[in-house]
Design a protein around this motif. Structure first.
Motif, PDB file in Angstrom:
ATOM      1  N   ALA A  82     -24.898  14.196   9.856  1.00 51.96           N
ATOM      2  CA  ALA A  82     -26.001  13.721  10.706  1.00 51.96           C
ATOM      3  C   ALA A  82     -27.385  14.030  10.136  1.00 51.96           C
ATOM      4  O   ALA A  82     -28.228  14.632  10.781  1.00 51.96           O
ATOM      5  CB  ALA A  82     -25.870  14.294  12.120  1.00 51.96           C
ATOM      6  N   ALA A  83     -27.636  13.573   8.909  1.00 54.41           N
ATOM      7  CA  ALA A  83     -28.936  13.793   8.265  1.00 54.41           C
ATOM      8  C   ALA A  83     -30.029  12.957   8.924  1.00 54.41           C
ATOM      9  O   ALA A  83     -29.778  11.866   9.426  1.00 54.41           O
ATOM     10  CB  ALA A  83     -28.848  13.443   6.780  1.00 54.41           C
ATOM     11  N   ALA A  84     -31.239  13.477   8.896  1.00 52.01           N
ATOM     12  CA  ALA A  84     -32.399  12.784   9.471  1.00 52.01           C
ATOM     13  C   ALA A  84     -32.974  11.781   8.470  1.00 52.01           C
ATOM     14  O   ALA A  84     -32.818  11.938   7.260  1.00 52.01           O
ATOM     15  CB  ALA A  84     -33.473  13.802   9.854  1.00 52.01           C
ATOM     16  N   PRO A  85     -33.672  10.756   8.963  1.00 49.48           N
ATOM     17  CA  PRO A  85     -34.321   9.792   8.068  1.00 49.48           C
ATOM     18  C   PRO A  85     -35.353  10.473   7.170  1.00 49.48           C
ATOM     19  O   PRO A  85     -35.997  11.451   7.571  1.00 49.48           O
ATOM     20  CB  PRO A  85     -35.025   8.823   9.029  1.00 49.48           C
ATOM     21  CG  PRO A  85     -34.303   8.955  10.319  1.00 49.48           C
ATOM     22  CD  PRO A  85     -33.860  10.391  10.373  1.00 49.48           C
ATOM     23  N   VAL A 105     -26.279  10.695  13.808  1.00 53.33           N
ATOM     24  CA  VAL A 105     -24.847  10.603  14.053  1.00 53.33           C
ATOM     25  C   VAL A 105     -24.066  11.189  12.877  1.00 53.33           C
ATOM     26  O   VAL A 105     -24.313  10.833  11.725  1.00 53.33           O
ATOM     27  CB  VAL A 105     -24.436   9.120  14.250  1.00 53.33           C
ATOM     28  CG1 VAL A 105     -22.952   9.002  14.534  1.00 53.33           C
ATOM     29  CG2 VAL A 105     -25.270   8.475  15.346  1.00 53.33           C
ATOM     30  N   ASP A 106     -23.125  12.066  13.188  1.00 48.01           N
ATOM     31  CA  ASP A 106     -22.209  12.576  12.171  1.00 48.01           C
ATOM     32  C   ASP A 106     -21.138  11.508  11.971  1.00 48.01           C
ATOM     33  O   ASP A 106     -20.327  11.260  12.876  1.00 48.01           O
ATOM     34  CB  ASP A 106     -21.588  13.896  12.619  1.00 48.01           C
ATOM     35  CG  ASP A 106     -20.707  14.519  11.562  1.00 48.01           C
ATOM     36  OD1 ASP A 106     -20.119  13.784  10.734  1.00 48.01           O
ATOM     37  OD2 ASP A 106     -20.573  15.755  11.563  1.00 48.01           O
ATOM     38  N   SER A 107     -21.145  10.872  10.821  1.00 49.96           N
ATOM     39  CA  SER A 107     -20.233   9.756  10.578  1.00 49.96           C
ATOM     40  C   SER A 107     -18.773  10.192  10.525  1.00 49.96           C
ATOM     41  O   SER A 107     -17.882   9.361  10.695  1.00 49.96           O
ATOM     42  CB  SER A 107     -20.608   9.029   9.287  1.00 49.96           C
ATOM     43  OG  SER A 107     -20.556   9.911   8.190  1.00 49.96           O
ATOM     44  N   GLU A 108     -18.528  11.451  10.319  1.00 52.76           N
ATOM     45  CA  GLU A 108     -17.144  11.948  10.245  1.00 52.76           C
ATOM     46  C   GLU A 108     -16.530  12.113  11.631  1.00 52.76           C
ATOM     47  O   GLU A 108     -15.347  11.888  11.820  1.00 52.76           O
ATOM     48  CB  GLU A 108     -17.089  13.271   9.478  1.00 52.76           C
ATOM     49  CG  GLU A 108     -17.701  13.212   8.084  1.00 52.76           C
ATOM     50  CD  GLU A 108     -17.097  12.125   7.205  1.00 52.76           C
ATOM     51  OE1 GLU A 108     -15.862  11.999   7.164  1.00 52.76           O
ATOM     52  OE2 GLU A 108     -17.875  11.388   6.567  1.00 52.76           O
ATOM     53  N   THR A 109     -17.345  12.522  12.607  1.00 50.50           N
ATOM     54  CA  THR A 109     -16.834  12.785  13.952  1.00 50.50           C
ATOM     55  C   THR A 109     -17.262  11.731  14.967  1.00 50.50           C
ATOM     56  O   THR A 109     -16.673  11.640  16.042  1.00 50.50           O
ATOM     57  CB  THR A 109     -17.329  14.151  14.466  1.00 50.50           C
ATOM     58  OG1 THR A 109     -18.751  14.103  14.629  1.00 50.50           O
ATOM     59  CG2 THR A 109     -16.941  15.271  13.509  1.00 50.50           C
ATOM     60  N   GLY A 110     -18.312  10.978  14.658  1.00 53.34           N
ATOM     61  CA  GLY A 110     -18.856  10.012  15.595  1.00 53.34           C
ATOM     62  C   GLY A 110     -19.777  10.620  16.626  1.00 53.34           C
ATOM     63  O   GLY A 110     -20.307   9.929  17.490  1.00 53.34           O
ATOM     64  N   ALA A 111     -20.010  11.911  16.517  1.00 50.25           N
ATOM     65  CA  ALA A 111     -20.848  12.609  17.498  1.00 50.25           C
ATOM     66  C   ALA A 111     -22.330  12.441  17.190  1.00 50.25           C
ATOM     67  O   ALA A 111     -22.742  12.489  16.030  1.00 50.25           O
ATOM     68  CB  ALA A 111     -20.506  14.105  17.509  1.00 50.25           C
ATOM     69  N   VAL A 112     -23.117  12.252  18.238  1.00 48.70           N
ATOM     70  CA  VAL A 112     -24.574  12.265  18.100  1.00 48.70           C
ATOM     71  C   VAL A 112     -24.980  13.734  18.093  1.00 48.70           C
ATOM     72  O   VAL A 112     -24.833  14.437  19.087  1.00 48.70           O
ATOM     73  CB  VAL A 112     -25.256  11.513  19.260  1.00 48.70           C
ATOM     74  CG1 VAL A 112     -26.769  11.629  19.144  1.00 48.70           C
ATOM     75  CG2 VAL A 112     -24.833  10.047  19.270  1.00 48.70           C
ATOM     76  N   LYS A 113     -25.470  14.197  16.956  1.00 44.75           N
ATOM     77  CA  LYS A 113     -25.803  15.608  16.782  1.00 44.75           C
ATOM     78  C   LYS A 113     -27.219  15.950  17.219  1.00 44.75           C
ATOM     79  O   LYS A 113     -27.501  17.100  17.553  1.00 44.75           O
ATOM     80  CB  LYS A 113     -25.614  16.029  15.319  1.00 44.75           C
ATOM     81  CG  LYS A 113     -24.191  15.964  14.848  1.00 44.75           C
ATOM     82  CD  LYS A 113     -23.361  17.026  15.541  1.00 44.75           C
ATOM     83  CE  LYS A 113     -21.988  17.120  14.922  1.00 44.75           C
ATOM     84  NZ  LYS A 113     -21.234  18.226  15.446  1.00 44.75           N
TER      85      LYS A 113
END
Length: 134
Positions: free
Chosen positions: A86-89, A109-117
């Motif tokens: 979930a890196a920032a822009p 969004v952490d693309s591995e978990t789908g969670a909004v961090k």
């Protein structure tokens, strides 16, 4: 500016994760997907595109923004950015997006978990950003 609904947030997250696999990242192997919601409820997506001339690389956020602008979008309500962890822009993307929505909601969004961090407005990510239009 209206806040995105939970259904819109869910759609943005799903789209950002789905397009991430289309990124062209042969050098960094860091695949990024982005999805932008405009004030008309339309969703636009983009991915990062690397180039062997590194300065010509374009981030997913700016690819999605360019697609949105090409379709006539003038105001962004929300953007989801899907990356591992979930890196920032980056700063350039923050300023680029700011032109079209300083109060835009940014979802990391952490693309591995789908969670909004993390969720914040763009002007929280870029205090004192600038733009010609008000």
């Amino acid at each position: 500016m209206a806040e995105p609904t939970q259904d819109q947030i869910d759609e943005l997250v799903a789209v950002a994760i789905a397009v991430r696999g289309m990124a062209y990242a042969p050098f960094s192997k860091f695949y990024v997907g982005a999805a932008i919601l405009d004030n008309e409820g339309r969703v636009f997506s983009g991915v990062n595109v690397e180039n062997s001339s590194y300065g010509l690389t374009i981030c997913a956020e700016r690819t999605a923004a360019g697609t949105a602008i090409t379709a006539g979008a003038k105001e962004f309500v929300a953007v989801a950015v899907a990356t591992p962890g979930a890196a920032a822009p980056c700063g350039a993307c923050r300023q680029f997006l700011y032109e079209f929505g300083p109060r835009c909601t940014v979802l990391l969004v952490d693309s591995e978990t789908g969670a909004v961090k993390h969720t914040a407005t763009l002007d929280e990510f870029l205090p004192s950003g600038f733009r010609l239009s008000s």
